[in-house]
Design a protein around this motif. Structure first.
Motif, mmCIF file in Angstrom:
data_model
loop_
_atom_site.group_PDB
_atom_site.id
_atom_site.type_symbol
_atom_site.label_atom_id
_atom_site.label_comp_id
_atom_site.label_asym_id
_atom_site.label_seq_id
_atom_site.Cartn_x
_atom_site.Cartn_y
_atom_site.Cartn_z
ATOM 1 N N TRP A 1 0.815 -1.206 0.000
ATOM 2 C CA TRP A 1 0.000 0.000 0.000
ATOM 3 C C TRP A 1 0.853 1.262 0.000
ATOM 4 O O TRP A 1 1.927 1.300 0.592
ATOM 5 C CB TRP A 1 -0.899 0.046 1.230
ATOM 6 N N HIS A 2 0.317 2.304 -0.652
ATOM 7 C CA HIS A 2 0.868 3.653 -0.578
ATOM 8 C C HIS A 2 -0.206 4.560 0.006
ATOM 9 O O HIS A 2 -1.383 4.445 -0.330
ATOM 10 C CB HIS A 2 1.256 4.168 -1.964
ATOM 11 N N ALA A 3 0.189 5.472 0.882
ATOM 12 C CA ALA A 3 -0.756 6.436 1.447
ATOM 13 C C ALA A 3 -0.060 7.784 1.588
ATOM 14 O O ALA A 3 0.982 7.868 2.236
ATOM 15 C CB ALA A 3 -1.258 5.953 2.812
ATOM 16 N N PRO A 4 -0.603 8.822 0.955
ATOM 17 C CA PRO A 4 -1.810 8.840 0.119
ATOM 18 C C PRO A 4 -1.576 8.116 -1.208
ATOM 19 O O PRO A 4 -0.532 7.495 -1.401
ATOM 20 C CB PRO A 4 -2.055 10.339 -0.095
ATOM 21 N N SER A 5 -2.555 8.220 -2.105
ATOM 22 C CA SER A 5 -2.419 7.545 -3.395
ATOM 23 C C SER A 5 -1.296 8.171 -4.205
ATOM 24 O O SER A 5 -0.938 9.339 -4.024
ATOM 25 C CB SER A 5 -3.728 7.614 -4.181
ATOM 26 N N GLU A 6 -0.729 7.374 -5.118
ATOM 27 C CA GLU A 6 0.276 7.893 -6.035
ATOM 28 C C GLU A 6 -0.398 8.393 -7.312
ATOM 29 O O GLU A 6 -0.131 9.500 -7.762
ATOM 30 C CB GLU A 6 1.293 6.808 -6.349
ATOM 31 N N HIS A 7 -1.271 7.598 -7.892
ATOM 32 C CA HIS A 7 -2.012 8.048 -9.066
ATOM 33 C C HIS A 7 -3.170 8.949 -8.641
ATOM 34 O O HIS A 7 -3.744 8.785 -7.559
ATOM 35 C CB HIS A 7 -2.543 6.849 -9.857
ATOM 36 N N PHE A 8 -3.485 9.904 -9.499
ATOM 37 C CA PHE A 8 -4.624 10.798 -9.326
ATOM 38 C C PHE A 8 -5.682 10.411 -10.352
ATOM 39 O O PHE A 8 -5.366 9.889 -11.424
ATOM 40 C CB PHE A 8 -4.219 12.246 -9.580
ATOM 41 N N LEU A 9 -6.947 10.715 -10.051
ATOM 42 C CA LEU A 9 -8.037 10.602 -11.022
ATOM 43 C C LEU A 9 -8.696 11.966 -11.154
ATOM 44 O O LEU A 9 -9.161 12.526 -10.150
ATOM 45 C CB LEU A 9 -9.081 9.572 -10.577
ATOM 46 N N GLY B 1 -7.514 14.850 -11.401
ATOM 47 C CA GLY B 1 -6.905 15.848 -10.538
ATOM 48 C C GLY B 1 -7.057 15.603 -9.051
ATOM 49 O O GLY B 1 -6.573 16.389 -8.242
ATOM 50 N N GLU B 2 -7.712 14.520 -8.679
ATOM 51 C CA GLU B 2 -7.973 14.233 -7.269
ATOM 52 C C GLU B 2 -6.998 13.197 -6.724
ATOM 53 O O GLU B 2 -6.818 12.133 -7.297
ATOM 54 C CB GLU B 2 -9.407 13.733 -7.084
ATOM 55 N N LYS B 3 -6.401 13.529 -5.576
ATOM 56 C CA LYS B 3 -5.554 12.589 -4.846
ATOM 57 C C LYS B 3 -6.418 11.857 -3.831
ATOM 58 O O LYS B 3 -7.303 12.442 -3.218
ATOM 59 C CB LYS B 3 -4.417 13.332 -4.146
ATOM 60 N N PHE B 4 -6.148 10.572 -3.628
ATOM 61 C CA PHE B 4 -6.955 9.770 -2.727
ATOM 62 C C PHE B 4 -6.155 9.369 -1.485
ATOM 63 O O PHE B 4 -4.959 9.629 -1.377
ATOM 64 C CB PHE B 4 -7.502 8.550 -3.466
ATOM 65 N N ALA B 5 -6.838 8.720 -0.560
ATOM 66 C CA ALA B 5 -6.229 8.413 0.732
ATOM 67 C C ALA B 5 -5.194 7.297 0.656
ATOM 68 O O ALA B 5 -4.232 7.284 1.428
ATOM 69 C CB ALA B 5 -7.315 8.031 1.738
ATOM 70 N N MET B 6 -5.388 6.361 -0.284
ATOM 71 C CA MET B 6 -4.518 5.188 -0.310
ATOM 72 C C MET B 6 -4.551 4.542 -1.686
ATOM 73 O O MET B 6 -5.497 4.741 -2.460
ATOM 74 C CB MET B 6 -4.972 4.181 0.757
ATOM 75 N N GLU B 7 -3.509 3.761 -1.986
ATOM 76 C CA GLU B 7 -3.439 3.019 -3.244
ATOM 77 C C GLU B 7 -2.821 1.654 -2.985
ATOM 78 O O GLU B 7 -1.793 1.530 -2.327
ATOM 79 C CB GLU B 7 -2.603 3.784 -4.276
ATOM 80 N N LEU B 8 -3.459 0.620 -3.498
ATOM 81 C CA LEU B 8 -2.986 -0.756 -3.411
ATOM 82 C C LEU B 8 -2.325 -1.155 -4.722
ATOM 83 O O LEU B 8 -2.861 -0.878 -5.791
ATOM 84 C CB LEU B 8 -4.164 -1.699 -3.138
ATOM 85 N N VAL C 1 -5.279 -0.059 -7.241
ATOM 86 C CA VAL C 1 -6.641 0.220 -6.790
ATOM 87 C C VAL C 1 -6.593 1.402 -5.820
ATOM 88 O O VAL C 1 -5.795 1.407 -4.883
ATOM 89 C CB VAL C 1 -7.268 -1.002 -6.093
ATOM 90 N N LEU C 2 -7.427 2.390 -6.055
ATOM 91 C CA LEU C 2 -7.450 3.607 -5.244
ATOM 92 C C LEU C 2 -8.547 3.545 -4.185
ATOM 93 O O LEU C 2 -9.589 2.922 -4.386
ATOM 94 C CB LEU C 2 -7.663 4.828 -6.141
ATOM 95 N N PHE C 3 -8.300 4.240 -3.052
ATOM 96 C CA PHE C 3 -9.253 4.251 -1.941
ATOM 97 C C PHE C 3 -9.391 5.666 -1.401
ATOM 98 O O PHE C 3 -8.395 6.363 -1.212
ATOM 99 C CB PHE C 3 -8.773 3.339 -0.808
ATOM 100 N N ARG C 4 -10.635 6.073 -1.125
ATOM 101 C CA ARG C 4 -10.883 7.333 -0.428
ATOM 102 C C ARG C 4 -11.258 7.034 1.009
ATOM 103 O O ARG C 4 -11.666 5.905 1.350
ATOM 104 C CB ARG C 4 -11.987 8.145 -1.107
ATOM 105 N N GLU C 5 -11.132 8.038 1.887
ATOM 106 C CA GLU C 5 -11.492 7.840 3.285
ATOM 107 C C GLU C 5 -12.994 7.646 3.413
ATOM 108 O O GLU C 5 -13.782 8.393 2.836
ATOM 109 C CB GLU C 5 -11.041 9.032 4.118
ATOM 110 N N GLY C 6 -13.389 6.634 4.169
ATOM 111 C CA GLY C 6 -14.810 6.327 4.330
ATOM 112 C C GLY C 6 -14.980 5.080 5.180
ATOM 113 O O GLY C 6 -14.377 4.966 6.252
ATOM 114 N N ALA C 7 -15.781 4.145 4.708
ATOM 115 C CA ALA C 7 -16.013 2.903 5.438
ATOM 116 C C ALA C 7 -14.726 2.082 5.494
ATOM 117 O O ALA C 7 -13.886 2.165 4.597
ATOM 118 C CB ALA C 7 -17.124 2.102 4.757
ATOM 119 N N PRO C 8 -14.551 1.276 6.538
ATOM 120 C CA PRO C 8 -13.337 0.460 6.649
ATOM 121 C C PRO C 8 -13.183 -0.497 5.474
ATOM 122 O O PRO C 8 -14.167 -1.003 4.928
ATOM 123 C CB PRO C 8 -13.552 -0.314 7.956
ATOM 124 N N ASN C 9 -11.944 -0.733 5.085
ATOM 125 C CA ASN C 9 -11.638 -1.721 4.063
ATOM 126 C C ASN C 9 -11.665 -3.110 4.701
ATOM 127 O O ASN C 9 -11.015 -3.346 5.725
ATOM 128 C CB ASN C 9 -10.261 -1.433 3.470
#
Length: 275
Positions: free
Chosen positions: A118-126, A128-135, A151-159
């Motif tokens: 995992w990388h946190a925050p995300s490395e790739h953007f969608l 223009g948006e950066k996300f909380a984490m990337e697998l 796979v990108l993840f935003r902050e929200g419900a637990p993974n």
């Protein structure tokens, strides 16, 4: 057991080793001597980090992509649950399967699943948006080529998967190179929606930043809780607390956006490139 999914991504033999066991003489803290803007000056063999024209990650959007609908070539995956270990590499947390956890098949070549991290925050953007984490899920052929999915993840419900191994992460959070068994892990537990995804040719996102990687990034964004984000970032020390390389210039590269109108166990995708 057989599932058919997306995928395309490759690497040279020397790069595939480094993708699995990356040198840690670098970090991510802005303004320091070894931050991402200076990786290319640290070692001669890392020069391409600063001079390369196909570097990763990048900002992905439909505006820069060629859109492909319901393409016609099939890629297959065969996964199974086997024993796995969790390792704190200092710059990330890695899941590594101790036995054969399955493979994907591309152009009649097998690519064995070897690890995820995992990388946190995300490395790739969608868009223009950066996300909380990337697998990143990493597969390797007998010849040493890689096939990787992000796979990108935003902050929200637990993974769900991270929830399953949270106690193990905490157990080795303060132990550099610490390892712990996490039992049988089925790679399908990571969960990917393959309706829509990007592909482009790029590089490793850590030194030596070797180019020749065909990235595949899922468009649908998952969720991860703030507690899970904190847990994974707190396990890193010495400039690795935020382990995401900033976006790199596109430099005229082709990006493909694959859209499937009817999701199916059989996913058809194009061959963006091959060896």
């Amino acid at each position: 057991m057989k599932t058919i999914i997306l995928f395309v991504t490759f690497l040279a033999l020397s790069s595939s080793y480094l993708a699995d066991e990356t040198d840690t003489e670098f970090h991510y803290k802005p303004g320091e001597l070894a931050d991402p803007s200076k990786w290319g000056t640290i070692k001669p063999e890392w020069k391409i980090c600063g001079t390369g024209k196909k570097q990763s990650p990048i900002d992905l959007s439909p505006k820069i992509a060629r859109i492909i609908h319901n393409s016609t070539e099939i890629l297959q995956t065969y996964y199974k649950p086997v024993e796995a270990i969790l390792k704190n590499r200092g710059f990330d947390m890695k899941v590594k399967w101790e036995d054969d956890a399955g493979k994907i098949v591309i152009n009649n070549t097998d690519y064995k699943l070897i690890q995820s991290h995992w990388h946190a925050p995300s490395e790739h953007f969608l868009n223009g948006e950066k996300f909380a984490m990337e697998l990143h899920m990493v597969h390797k052929s007998a010849e040493g080529h890689l096939a990787v999915i992000g796979v990108l993840f935003r902050e929200g419900a637990p993974n769900a998967f991270i929830s399953r191994i949270m106690d193990k992460i905490n157990k080795i959070a303060d132990i550099q190179d610490g390892e712990v068994s996490i039992g049988k892990i089925d790679p399908r537990e990571f969960g990917w929606d393959l309706t829509k995804f990007y592909e482009y040719r790029g590089s490793l996102t850590t030194p030596p930043c070797t180019e020749d990687v065909m990235w595949t990034i899922i468009n649908k964004v998952g969720t991860v809780s703030s507690q899970q984000i904190d847990m994974l970032t707190d396990a890193r020390r010495g400039g690795y607390e935020m382990n995401a390389r900033p976006p790199q210039p596109l430099n005229g590269r082709l990006v493909y956006l694959n859209e499937q109108s009817t999701p199916s166990p059989t996913l058809n995708i194009p061959r963006v490139g091959q060896y």
